[in-house]
Design a protein around this motif. Sequence first.
Motif, PDB file in Angstrom:
ATOM      1  N   ASP A  97       0.838  -1.204   0.000  1.00 29.16           N
ATOM      2  CA  ASP A  97       0.000   0.000   0.000  1.00 29.16           C
ATOM      3  C   ASP A  97       0.868   1.247   0.000  1.00 29.16           C
ATOM      4  OD1 ASP A  97      -2.208  -1.554   0.014  1.00 29.16           O
ATOM      5  OD2 ASP A  97      -2.550  -1.430   2.185  1.00 29.16           O
ATOM      6  N   VAL A  98       1.992   1.159   0.691  1.00 31.87           N
ATOM      7  CA  VAL A  98       2.840   2.345   0.795  1.00 31.87           C
ATOM      8  C   VAL A  98       4.281   1.975   0.473  1.00 31.87           C
ATOM      9  CG1 VAL A  98       3.962   3.845   2.493  1.00 31.87           C
ATOM     10  CG2 VAL A  98       1.471   3.745   2.373  1.00 31.87           C
ATOM     11  N   VAL A  99       4.904   2.797  -0.377  1.00 31.30           N
ATOM     12  CA  VAL A  99       6.341   2.655  -0.610  1.00 31.30           C
ATOM     13  C   VAL A  99       7.014   3.828   0.089  1.00 31.30           C
ATOM     14  CG1 VAL A  99       8.178   2.571  -2.315  1.00 31.30           C
ATOM     15  CG2 VAL A  99       5.944   1.580  -2.840  1.00 31.30           C
ATOM     16  N   TYR A 100       7.810   3.499   1.108  1.00 29.91           N
ATOM     17  CA  TYR A 100       8.456   4.538   1.905  1.00 29.91           C
ATOM     18  C   TYR A 100       9.929   4.549   1.572  1.00 29.91           C
ATOM     19  CZ  TYR A 100       9.593   7.315   6.053  1.00 29.91           C
ATOM     20  OH  TYR A 100      10.019   8.303   6.910  1.00 29.91           O
ATOM     21  N   MET A 101      10.459   5.728   1.256  1.00 26.40           N
ATOM     22  CA  MET A 101      11.834   5.786   0.774  1.00 26.40           C
ATOM     23  C   MET A 101      12.609   6.868   1.508  1.00 26.40           C
ATOM     24  SD  MET A 101      10.504   5.899  -3.122  1.00 26.40           S
ATOM     25  CE  MET A 101       9.182   6.954  -2.545  1.00 26.40           C
ATOM     26  N   VAL A 102      13.748   6.510   2.059  1.00 22.76           N
ATOM     27  CA  VAL A 102      14.621   7.522   2.654  1.00 22.76           C
ATOM     28  C   VAL A 102      15.819   7.663   1.715  1.00 22.76           C
ATOM     29  CG1 VAL A 102      15.789   8.294   4.725  1.00 22.76           C
ATOM     30  CG2 VAL A 102      13.967   6.583   4.875  1.00 22.76           C
ATOM     31  N   SER A 103      15.781   8.710   0.895  1.00 21.85           N
ATOM     32  CA  SER A 103      16.806   8.843  -0.135  1.00 21.85           C
ATOM     33  C   SER A 103      17.157  10.294  -0.299  1.00 21.85           C
ATOM     34  CB  SER A 103      16.291   8.343  -1.484  1.00 21.85           C
ATOM     35  OG  SER A 103      15.749   7.064  -1.361  1.00 21.85           O
ATOM     36  N   TYR A 104      18.393  10.538  -0.740  1.00 27.34           N
ATOM     37  CA  TYR A 104      18.698  11.906  -1.065  1.00 27.34           C
ATOM     38  C   TYR A 104      18.332  12.197  -2.505  1.00 27.34           C
ATOM     39  CZ  TYR A 104      20.196  16.538  -0.432  1.00 27.34           C
ATOM     40  OH  TYR A 104      20.181  17.895  -0.367  1.00 27.34           O
ATOM     41  N   VAL A 105      18.394  13.454  -2.882  1.00 25.98           N
ATOM     42  CA  VAL A 105      17.653  13.953  -4.035  1.00 25.98           C
ATOM     43  C   VAL A 105      17.863  13.154  -5.314  1.00 25.98           C
ATOM     44  CG1 VAL A 105      19.427  15.731  -4.388  1.00 25.98           C
ATOM     45  CG2 VAL A 105      17.206  15.982  -5.447  1.00 25.98           C
ATOM     46  N   MET A 106      19.104  12.835  -5.672  1.00 28.40           N
ATOM     47  CA  MET A 106      19.303  12.209  -6.969  1.00 28.40           C
ATOM     48  C   MET A 106      18.867  10.753  -6.962  1.00 28.40           C
ATOM     49  SD  MET A 106      20.094  14.356  -9.102  1.00 28.40           S
ATOM     50  CE  MET A 106      20.707  15.997  -9.341  1.00 28.40           C
ATOM     51  N   ASP A 107      19.153  10.068  -5.868  1.00 28.50           N
ATOM     52  CA  ASP A 107      18.652   8.707  -5.753  1.00 28.50           C
ATOM     53  C   ASP A 107      17.127   8.727  -5.782  1.00 28.50           C
ATOM     54  OD1 ASP A 107      21.166   7.672  -5.535  1.00 28.50           O
ATOM     55  OD2 ASP A 107      21.191   7.718  -3.344  1.00 28.50           O
ATOM     56  N   ALA A 108      16.557   9.707  -5.099  1.00 25.28           N
ATOM     57  CA  ALA A 108      15.105   9.814  -5.043  1.00 25.28           C
ATOM     58  C   ALA A 108      14.523   9.932  -6.445  1.00 25.28           C
ATOM     59  CB  ALA A 108      14.715  11.026  -4.206  1.00 25.28           C
ATOM     60  N   ALA A 109      15.133  10.803  -7.243  1.00 25.19           N
ATOM     61  CA  ALA A 109      14.624  10.991  -8.602  1.00 25.19           C
ATOM     62  C   ALA A 109      14.766   9.699  -9.398  1.00 25.19           C
ATOM     63  CB  ALA A 109      15.386  12.127  -9.288  1.00 25.19           C
ATOM     64  N   LEU A 110      15.908   9.035  -9.259  1.00 29.69           N
ATOM     65  CA  LEU A 110      16.096   7.785 -10.005  1.00 29.69           C
ATOM     66  C   LEU A 110      15.076   6.727  -9.587  1.00 29.69           C
ATOM     67  CD1 LEU A 110      19.971   7.278 -10.224  1.00 29.69           C
ATOM     68  CD2 LEU A 110      18.377   7.863 -12.038  1.00 29.69           C
ATOM     69  N   ILE A 111      14.862   6.626  -8.288  1.00 27.10           N
ATOM     70  CA  ILE A 111      13.923   5.601  -7.811  1.00 27.10           C
ATOM     71  C   ILE A 111      12.535   5.873  -8.375  1.00 27.10           C
ATOM     72  CG2 ILE A 111      12.722   4.724  -5.775  1.00 27.10           C
ATOM     73  CD1 ILE A 111      15.281   4.998  -4.227  1.00 27.10           C
ATOM     74  N   MET A 112      12.132   7.141  -8.374  1.00 33.34           N
ATOM     75  CA  MET A 112      10.785   7.439  -8.867  1.00 33.34           C
ATOM     76  C   MET A 112      10.687   7.233 -10.377  1.00 33.34           C
ATOM     77  SD  MET A 112       8.869   7.677  -6.457  1.00 33.34           S
ATOM     78  CE  MET A 112       7.515   7.739  -7.622  1.00 33.34           C
ATOM     79  N   LYS A 113      11.744   7.633 -11.080  1.00 34.67           N
ATOM     80  CA  LYS A 113      11.708   7.422 -12.537  1.00 34.67           C
ATOM     81  C   LYS A 113      11.604   5.941 -12.858  1.00 34.67           C
ATOM     82  CE  LYS A 113      15.365   9.911 -13.904  1.00 34.67           C
ATOM     83  NZ  LYS A 113      16.328  10.596 -14.771  1.00 34.67           N
ATOM     84  N   GLN A 114      12.376   5.152 -12.125  1.00 36.88           N
ATOM     85  CA  GLN A 114      12.369   3.724 -12.427  1.00 36.88           C
ATOM     86  C   GLN A 114      11.087   3.051 -11.943  1.00 36.88           C
ATOM     87  OE1 GLN A 114      16.206   2.193 -11.168  1.00 36.88           O
ATOM     88  NE2 GLN A 114      17.274   3.668 -12.468  1.00 36.88           N
ATOM     89  N   SER A 115      10.494   3.589 -10.885  1.00 38.77           N
ATOM     90  CA  SER A 115       9.190   3.071 -10.458  1.00 38.77           C
ATOM     91  C   SER A 115       8.166   3.308 -11.552  1.00 38.77           C
ATOM     92  CB  SER A 115       8.712   3.783  -9.186  1.00 38.77           C
ATOM     93  OG  SER A 115       9.602   3.547  -8.144  1.00 38.77           O
ATOM     94  N   LYS A 116       8.300   4.471 -12.152  1.00 34.55           N
ATOM     95  CA  LYS A 116       7.387   4.808 -13.240  1.00 34.55           C
ATOM     96  C   LYS A 116       7.618   3.866 -14.418  1.00 34.55           C
ATOM     97  CE  LYS A 116       6.794   8.324 -16.715  1.00 34.55           C
ATOM     98  NZ  LYS A 116       7.655   9.258 -17.395  1.00 34.55           N
ATOM     99  N   GLU A 117       8.894   3.629 -14.732  1.00 38.24           N
ATOM    100  CA  GLU A 117       9.179   2.706 -15.831  1.00 38.24           C
ATOM    101  C   GLU A 117       8.578   1.330 -15.568  1.00 38.24           C
ATOM    102  OE1 GLU A 117      13.305   2.237 -16.968  1.00 38.24           O
ATOM    103  OE2 GLU A 117      13.618   4.400 -16.861  1.00 38.24           O
ATOM    104  N   LEU A 118       8.585   0.943 -14.305  1.00 36.28           N
ATOM    105  CA  LEU A 118       8.100  -0.405 -13.974  1.00 36.28           C
ATOM    106  C   LEU A 118       6.605  -0.422 -13.675  1.00 36.28           C
ATOM    107  CD1 LEU A 118      10.990  -1.688 -11.688  1.00 36.28           C
ATOM    108  CD2 LEU A 118      10.495  -2.359 -14.026  1.00 36.28           C
ATOM    109  N   LYS A 119       5.983   0.774 -13.696  1.00 31.82           N
ATOM    110  CA  LYS A 119       4.544   0.884 -13.396  1.00 31.82           C
ATOM    111  C   LYS A 119       4.192   0.297 -12.028  1.00 31.82           C
ATOM    112  CE  LYS A 119       3.217   0.551 -18.249  1.00 31.82           C
ATOM    113  NZ  LYS A 119       2.546  -0.257 -19.253  1.00 31.82           N
TER     114      LYS A 119
END
Lengths: 377, 291, 234, 320, 241
Positions: free
Chosen positions: A200-222
Amino acid sequence: SFAEDTIKVGIVLPLTGDQAKFGEIEKLSFDMALEEINGKGGIKGKKIELVIEDDTGRPEVGRSVVEKLITKDKVVMIGGGYSSSVTYAVAGVCQQNQMPFLINTGAADKITEQKWDYIFRLNPPASKYSASVEELLAEVIKPKTVTILHENSLFGTSSAKSFEKSCEKAGYKVLLKQGYEAGGIDFKPVLTQVKQLNPDVVYMVSYVMDAALIMKQSKELKINPKMFIGGAAGFTLPEFQQNAGAASEKIISATLWHQVLPFPGAMDYYNKFKAKFNKETEYHGAEAYAAAYVIADVLNRTKSLKNEDIKKALSETDMMTAFGPVKFTNWDKMTNQNKASSYVVQWIDGKLEMVWPKNLAAKPFVFPVNWLKVWGY
Amino acid sequence: MTVFLQTLVAGVLIGGIYSLIGIGMTLIMGVMGIINLAHGQLMMVAMYITLVLFNVLHFDPYISLFVAMPCLFLLGVLIQKFLLNPLMKIESILPENQVLMTVGIGMVLTEIIRFIFSSDYKSVKTPYSSSAFFIGDISFSLPMCIAFGVALIFTGLLFWFLLKTDIGRSIRATAQDKDAATLMGVNTGRITVITFGLGSALVAAAGSLLLPIFYLFPDVGGPFTLKAFVITILGGLGSTVGAIVGGVVLGIAESLGATYIGMGYKEMVGFVIFVLVLVFLPGGLKRLTKI
Amino acid sequence: MLEVKGIDVFYGDLQVLWDVSFHVDQREILVLVGANGAGKSTTIKTVSSLITPRKGSIEFDGVRLDQTPPYKVIESGLVHVPEGRRLFSLMSVEENLIMGSLYGEAKEKRFATVEKVYDIFPRLRERKKQLAGTLSGGEQQMLAVGRGLMSLPRMMMFDEPSLGLAPILVQEIFHMVKRVNEEGVTVLLVEQNVKQTLAMCNRAYVLENGRIVLEGEGKALMDNAHVKEAYLGI
Amino acid sequence: MKSKNITLIILGIFFLLFPFIIKSEYYQHLVIIALMWVVIGSSWNLLAGYTGQVSFGHAIFFGVGAYTAGIFVTKLEISAWWGMLFGGFAAMLIALFVGWVCFRLRGPYFALATLAGSEIIRLVATNWESLTDGMVGILIIQSFRSKLPYYYIVLGLAAACIYAIHLLMKSKWGYYFVSIREDQDAAESLGINTTLYKNISLLISAFFAGSAGAFYMNYMAFIDPHVVFSLHYISIMAILVGIVGGVATIMGPAVGAFVMVGVQETFRSAFFGVAPRWISEAHALVFGLLVIFVIMFMANGIVGDWGKIKRVLLGTRPSA
Amino acid sequence: MPLLELKKLVKDFGGLKAVNEVSFQVEKGEIFGLIGPNGSGKTTIFNCINNFYPITNGDVIFKGKSIKGLKPHKVCHLGIGRTFQVVKPLARMTVLENVTASAFCRFNTIREAQKEAGRVLEFCNLNTSKEKLAKSLPIGSRKRLEIARALATRPDMILLDETAAGLNPSELDEAIDLIRRIRESGITILIVEHIMKLIMSISDRIHAINFGQTIAEGSPKEVADNPAVIEAYLGEEYARS
Ligand SMILES: Nc1ncnc2c1ncn2[C@@H]1O[C@H](COP(=O)(O)OP(=O)(O)OP(=O)(O)O)[C@@H](O)[C@H]1O
Ligand SMILES: Nc1ncnc2c1ncn2[C@@H]1O[C@H](COP(=O)(O)OP(=O)(O)OP(=O)(O)O)[C@@H](O)[C@H]1O
Ligand SMILES: [Mg+2]
Ligand SMILES: [Mg+2]
C-alpha cells in the motif's frame, strides 16, 4: 580585526570531501545570516566574527578543528556540526573544555543522550524525522502493508529503523526493508520486488538524486501502490522535480523544513538565498541560518562571554526562527534537545505544497492517486 | 519469474554501461599495463563536458559524445605525456608508484572540477531520459539499450584495431617490451600517449552515454574506477571482448545479488567476484572462452 | 657505411666507453670482440640511438644517428637484433615477425618476407601461432633474428646471436649471418664465439674496458698473441 | 654512527617531554594523530616497502582493530582499552584470511585484491548491523579528559613499532622479506618459504595497524565504517605516508607521517589563518598536487632521497 | 642408491609435451651433463625437479624419497640448489646480502650466515664485488652469483642451467675450474650447457634429449659419437671437427 570589536564564534563544517555540497549550503547560509546580523549593528555594538573551518568530513580532523578554535582562535562558542561522526567528536571535546556547542545538523540520537550539558541541538534527532508522516498514515492513508527502501547512511538507516518500529506499532505489515549504497544507477532489481509485493505504501529515505532515479524507475516499472512517501528532504528539492519530471507528481514527503512553512522569515530566507547565490537551498541551509540567529540571540542575552554564561543563555533560549521555534529541553533520554516538528508536503501540479498537519496545510492532500494516469500511461 | 527476468534484463542493460567503462580500462591497464585509479575521474570530466555543452549549447548528450571523446583524448594524452611517461625514467623501489600517481591525478581532477562547478548535483534532462518500452511484462530502458549498442560497436572497433592494425600491434608490443619496440621503429613515447588518450576517450563515451540516465557531481568517479577494475579483471586483461562479457556478467551478478541477497550487498557482489576471479581464474573469462 | 667517431658513453655517472671510433664498410662483416662487460652491447645500443653519447658522432649513410630518435633508426635501413632476444612475449610468433616490418617497403613486402623467414627457420612456421614467451631459448633467438630480417635492412647488428644455442644452431646462425651478408646486407656482429667469428669476418675490433685496443683483418687478429691468449684460450 | 645515536636520544627526550613543552591541546592532538600515522605508515612499510607486497587495503586492519575495541564496549561491555591488545590480534586473524586469498597474486594484482578486500569489509561492516550497528556507528565514552595518557600510549606504540621493525630487518626474517621483494622465484629456490614469510610480514603489519585502529577508537570515541574503512583516508593515506617519507627505510614512515599530517593541517587551516581562506578550500587539491610532486621528484621519499634534497637545498651539484 | 632419480618424468604444457617420459639416475659425487637442442625440455626438467612446475606424470626421487609435489623451498632444504638460465639476482641487495639471505637456509643467526656467505664468495671469486649491488654486476658475475647463492644453501646437489653462456674462452676456463672445485667439495652436479668444450670435458656422464625424449646416455665420447645426437644437436660440422 581588533579582538575587542568582534566576538568570535567557531563553525565546524565539511567544506571539502563528499559532504562538501551540504557544508557549502550551510556555510553560505551562515555567511548570509551573519551579514544581516552585523548589518543591523551586531551584538551590543560588537560584530560577530564566524571562524568557519573545514572538518573535511573526518572526525579526527573535526577534532583538530575544534581544538584549534578553542585554543588558538579563542572562540566563545561553537556551531555547525554536519556529519554525526564529526559532530560527536567535536561535542566530546567541547564538553571536556566546557565550550558551548550548538549543533544544527548532526542527527545521531546518541549525541544528545550523553548528559552533556554544554551540547545543544537545534535539529531533531534522526529517529524523529517521520512523526508527521506517521500521523498522516494513521488518519488518511490507513495502509495494511509497507515497503521501506533507505540509503545506507546513518540518517537513512536510523530513520528507516524508527519508521519500521512505528509501522509495527500501528499494525502495518512491513513486507520489505532494504538499504542501499547511495549513488547507484539501477534500482530496478529491488523495485521489481516491490512491484511483486504490491504494498500500500512505498516509503523511501533517499537523497535527491537517488530519489529521482527511484521514482523514474518506479514509473518505468509501473509500480502502483496507494502512496509513495519520501522520508527525507531529497524528495522536497526542486532538483528532484526537475529530474524525476512526471514521476515526481503527487509524491509526498516528510520534511523538517520547507520555505512554504508559516515561519517568519522562511520564505524570505529562501528567496534571498536564491537571489544571492543563484542556487537552491534546503533544510540544511535553513538549519544553519536559524542557528546563526540563535547564536546572535544567545550572545545578546548572555551576561558575559564566559562559557558558563553562554551555556546558561543557550539553555534559556526560547525564540522563533526561520526554521521554527527553538527551545532546548530535556526529553526522552535527551539533554538540551530542541523539539522541532516535521511536516508533510506533496508535489501538486509541479509545485510543492504543504498538506500536513492539517492546520498548516496550504492545499488539501490529494488522495487517492491513480498513478498510471498521473504518469501519462 | 517476472522478478527474475526483469532482474536479468536490468543486469544485462546496466552491464552495457559497465562494459563501456571497462573497455577504456582494458586498453590502459590490460594492454599498456598502467593501473589507472583515475579512470572514473576521467569519466567524470567527460560528463561535465557533456553537461556544459547541454546547458550552454543545448547539445544532446549523444552528440556531445563526439566532443567529449576528443577532449578526453587530449586530456589523456597530456596526462600520459607529462605525468606518467616521465615516471618510467625514475627508479624507485616500488613499481606501484605509478598507481599512486594516478590516485593523485584523480584527486586533482576532482578538486579542480569542484572548484569550477562546486559540489552540487547536476543532471541533464532529455525526452528519452526515462523512456522505456515493454516486451511482455519486462521493461527495457531506452537510453540503456542505446548505451549497450554503442558498447558493442566500440568493442568491435577496438578489437579490430588492436589485432589488425600496425598501431594496434605497436601498442601491444610497446606494453610488452619498450626497448624492443623502439628498435622495431615504434615511437613508444607516442604510442603510450595515444593509448592513454584512446582509453580516456572510450571512458568519455561511457560518461556521455551515462549522463542522461544518471547524475553528476565531482566525486561521481570513484566507484566507477573500482567497477572498471572488476570488469577488466573479470573479462581478462587486454581482452576487448572480455570487457563486454565482464561488464555484462558484473551487471547481472549485481542485479541478482540485489534481488536475492539484498540491495546493500549489491556492490559487494562485484568485489567478491573480483577477488574470486583474481584468485581462482587468473586470466579471467578470457581463459574460458579463449578470445 | 657506418662511421663512429670518438664516442664517450655514460650510464648515469659511470663512464663505460672512452673515445670509441670505428667504421663499417659496405657489405662487409665486422666483428666486435671483447670480454664480459667490455662495453660491446653498450656500443651497439649507442649506435642504434638507445643511448646518447656525451661526445662524438655516429653517421650512417650520411644520417647522424646520434641525433636521430631511436625509433627512426630502423627507417634508415639499420636494424639491431638485441642481446637477450627481447621478443614481444605475449604476441604470437607471426605477430612478432610483423612487428619487424612497420614502415615503407618492408611493410609492402611483409607477407612475402614472412614466408622467406619461415623458409630459413621452419621451426618458426610450426609454431607461428604460439606465444613468443613460451618458446625455448633457441626458438626465441631464431625469432629475434627473423624479426630483424623483416625490415629488409641494409645493415644488421647482432648482439650475441648464438648465446645459449645448441651447437647445431650456432652453426646455423653463423650460416645465416653469412647468408644475410651475401644478400648484400652489411653486418656488425658481437660475439663471444671468437674463433668462429674471426674466421668468417672481414675485419674486427677488440674492445677492452670500454676502449678499442686492436683493429685488423679477422685472420690477422687470430694470429695476434694478445688475442690468442685472452680470447682464444690458447 | 655516534651522532646518529645522539640524535635519537635527543629526539626521544623531546618526545617524552613534548606535552610539557607544548601545552596547547591543539598541537598535542596533531602530534597524537601524527604518531598514530607513524604506526600505520610503518606497518604498511614493512609489508610493502620491505616485503614488496603493496597493500592498497591497510584500512582493513586499521578498521578491524578499531571495531574490535568498539565491539568490546558495545557487545561485551568491557573497556575499549582491551582493544589495544586484542585489536591487533583480531587484525591478524583477518590478515590470515586476507593472506590466504591475496598472496596467490603478485604485483599490482595483489594491490587490487587488497583494495577490493577493504571495500568488501567496509560493506560488511555497513550491512552487518547486529554486530557493528552499521552506519549508526559505535560511540563510546572517552576514558580520560586529559590528552596525556593518549599521548604516551600512542608514543609507546609508535616507538615499539619502529623498534620492532628495526630489529626485524636486521634478522633472518628481514633478509627474507627483502629477498621476496626482489624476486620471489629466486627467493623460493634459496629455501625461503615465500608464502610463509609473506604471511609473517602481513601478520606483523596487521598487528600494528590493528593496534593503531584500536587506539583510534579509544581516542576518538566514535567510529563508523566510512571513517575507519575509508579507501582514501586510511589505505591511500598509509601509502602516502610511506612514500613521502621513504619506502624501505626505518624512519621514512615516521617522517612521512609528521609531514603529511602537518601539510594537511597547514593547508586545511589556511596556514593557521594567515593565508586567504580559499587556500583552505583548495587543500584537497594541494594534497593531490603534493602526491604528484613527491612521486615525480622524490620517488624514494624524504628519507630515501635525503641526499638529493640536501643537494637541492644547498644548491650544490652532484660530484662527478 | 642414486642420489637423484627421474622416473618417467612427463610435463605437459596444455597439449605440448615438453618432457616426455625422461628417466635417468645421477650418482652421488658425479657431474652429470644434460644436453639437447633448444626447446628440448632441459630447463623444464630443472623446473620439475624443484617443483616450480607441477609434474604431470612420473616421479622424482631424491636420496631415496619422492620429492614430487614438495614446494621449491622444501626441495632446497632437502639439499638441491639451483641456478636460473635467465639470472634472477636480488637486484637491490648487495652481493653479500644476496648470499647471506641464502645462507640463512642452514644458519639462523646473522653472524653465522654472513660468515658462510663470505666463505662462499671467496670460493666463487666474487670477493671483490661483495659490497656492489647485484644489479650493477656484468652478466658473467651475475651467473657466478647464481652459483654462489645456490652453494650457500649447502646443497648435496646443484643444478646449473647454462651458467657459462656468454663467457669468452678464458673466462670459460675459470668457470670449468669453479665447477670442478664444486665437485671436489663433495657436491653432486647436474649441468645443462651448450658449450661443448665445457660439457664434454667435465661431465662424467651425459644424457641427451630431443623433443622431451631421451635419445642417448653415456660417457661424453659415447654421446658425442651417437648419430642421433649428431643429427639433432651437434651437427655434422661439429662431428667432423
Ligand atoms: N643499465 C646499466 N646501468 C649501469 N651500468 C651498466 C648498465 N648496463 C651495463 N652497465 C655496465 O656497463 C659495462 C659494459 O656493459 P655491456 O653490457 O656493454 O658489456 P658487454 O661487453 O656487452 O658484456 P657482455 O659480454 O656481458 O654482454 C659493464 O660494466 C656493465 O656493468
Ligand atoms: N610455461 C610454458 N608454457 C608453455 N610452454 C612452455 C613453457 N615453458 C617452456 N615451454 C615449452 O617447452 C619446451 C621446452 O622448453 P625448455 O625451456 O625446457 O627448453 P630448453 O631445453 O631449456 O631450451 P634452451 O636450451 O633453449 O634453454 C619449449 O618448446 C617451450 O616452448
Ligand atoms: Mg653484451
Ligand atoms: Mg633452457
